[in-house]
Design an enzyme around this catalytic site. Structure first.
Site, PDB file in Angstrom:
ATOM      1  N   ARG A   1       0.805  -1.224  -0.069  1.00  0.00           N
ATOM      2  CA  ARG A   1      -0.133   0.063  -0.082  1.00  0.00           C
ATOM      3  C   ARG A   1       0.756   1.398   0.144  1.00  0.00           C
ATOM      4  O   ARG A   1       1.967   1.218   0.114  1.00  0.00           O
ATOM      5  CB  ARG A   1      -0.952   0.035   1.216  1.00  0.00           C
ATOM      6  CG  ARG A   1      -0.206   0.018   2.437  1.00  0.00           C
ATOM      7  CD  ARG A   1      -1.139  -0.213   3.685  1.00  0.00           C
ATOM      8  NE  ARG A   1      -2.269   0.663   3.839  1.00  0.00           N
ATOM      9  CZ  ARG A   1      -2.393   1.885   4.443  1.00  0.00           C
ATOM     10  NH1 ARG A   1      -0.967   2.156   5.088  1.00  0.00           N
ATOM     11  NH2 ARG A   1      -3.036   2.684   4.420  1.00  0.00           N
ATOM     12  N   LEU A   2       0.236   2.324  -0.247  1.00  0.00           N
ATOM     13  CA  LEU A   2       0.705   3.715  -0.203  1.00  0.00           C
ATOM     14  C   LEU A   2      -0.217   4.317   0.487  1.00  0.00           C
ATOM     15  O   LEU A   2      -1.440   4.239  -0.017  1.00  0.00           O
ATOM     16  CB  LEU A   2       1.090   4.215  -1.622  1.00  0.00           C
ATOM     17  CG  LEU A   2       2.362   3.794  -2.379  1.00  0.00           C
ATOM     18  CD1 LEU A   2       2.345   4.391  -3.432  1.00  0.00           C
ATOM     19  CD2 LEU A   2       3.570   4.280  -1.419  1.00  0.00           C
ATOM     20  N   ASP A   3      -0.062   5.258   1.463  1.00  0.00           N
ATOM     21  CA  ASP A   3      -0.985   6.061   2.090  1.00  0.00           C
ATOM     22  C   ASP A   3      -1.480   7.213   1.271  1.00  0.00           C
ATOM     23  O   ASP A   3      -1.049   7.398  -0.002  1.00  0.00           O
ATOM     24  CB  ASP A   3      -0.387   6.850   3.348  1.00  0.00           C
ATOM     25  CG  ASP A   3       0.132   5.803   4.254  1.00  0.00           C
ATOM     26  OD1 ASP A   3      -0.537   5.120   4.740  1.00  0.00           O
ATOM     27  OD2 ASP A   3       1.289   5.941   4.935  1.00  0.00           O
ATOM     28  N   ALA A   4      -2.676   7.295   1.668  1.00  0.00           N
ATOM     29  CA  ALA A   4      -3.594   8.550   0.400  1.00  0.00           C
ATOM     30  C   ALA A   4      -2.913   9.570   0.317  1.00  0.00           C
ATOM     31  O   ALA A   4      -2.752  10.363  -0.869  1.00  0.00           O
ATOM     32  CB  ALA A   4      -4.768   8.733   1.267  1.00  0.00           C
TER      33      ALA A   4
END
Length: 199
Positions: free
Chosen positions: A44-47
């Site tokens: 994932r990558l944070d928003a």
């Protein structure tokens, strides 16, 4: 199927929106077309982070890419407040910064020239980062082999240099710049692209 997406700022690494959240989801990605059904993010990558995000419908790839025992390299460019001194970079590189009860592993951390082709190729963020007249900023390259929650941001903050902007630019040997994807664009990886992810 293995896809590479240049995830823009403000998009969650999931297809379902968070109730009451101001962030969009991957379901809103539509260039060159909506993402195919039944793919899911590998990691994932944070928003509020940007850059290279892989998506797949092949469960076997997830362990190959995310298992910490495989020490799979990921490179980030972090725009930080102030100009880090060599001691701050050395502290980042040697590891040991505690993040949520976990001691960060050693990593590669170095200052990079903001005029370098790879940094210059990063498009302006929408919305732009906050700029303070009296506080300079710098770009760092950090190569990690682990991915704890908000790790890069926590590491740079721990050495006195809060992250203003964070872009994942490489997974394995697959470089975002070589893909030529604008923010919000995706493509299916070729055989060579897939192999690069594991190099």
């Amino acid at each position: 199927m293995l896809l590479a997406l240049n995830k823009p700022y403000g998009v969650l690494s999931q297809f379902t929106p968070e109730p009451g959240s101001r962030w969009r989801s991957l379901a809103d990605i539509s260039a060159p077309a909506p993402l195919p059904p039944r793919v899911y993010p590998v990691g994932r990558l944070d928003a509020d982070s940007e850059g290279l995000l892989l998506l797949t419908d092949e469960r076997a790839l997830v362990d190959r890419l995310l298992n910490p025992a495989r020490a799979h390299a990921r490179e980030y460019f972090a725009q930080v407040e102030n100009i880090p001194e060599p001691g701050a970079l050395a502290r980042l590189a040697r590891g040991g910064i505690v993040i949520g009860g976990h001691r960060a592993l050693p990593c590669r951390a170095e200052l990079i020239d903001p005029a370098s082709p790879e940094v210059a190729a990063i498009p302006p963020r929408d919305p732009p980062i906050r700029v303070r007249k009296n506080i300079p900023d710098a770009w760092l390259s950090l190569e990690l082999t682990e991915g704890k929650n908000r790790q890069v941001r926590r590491m740079t903050a721990a050495v006195g240099h809060p992250t203003l902007r964070l872009v994942r630019v490489r997974i394995g040997a697959l470089r975002l710049a070589a893909l030529g994807l604008a923010p919000g664009e995706w493509r299916e990886l070729t055989t060579a692209g897939r192999e690069a992810c594991f190099s």
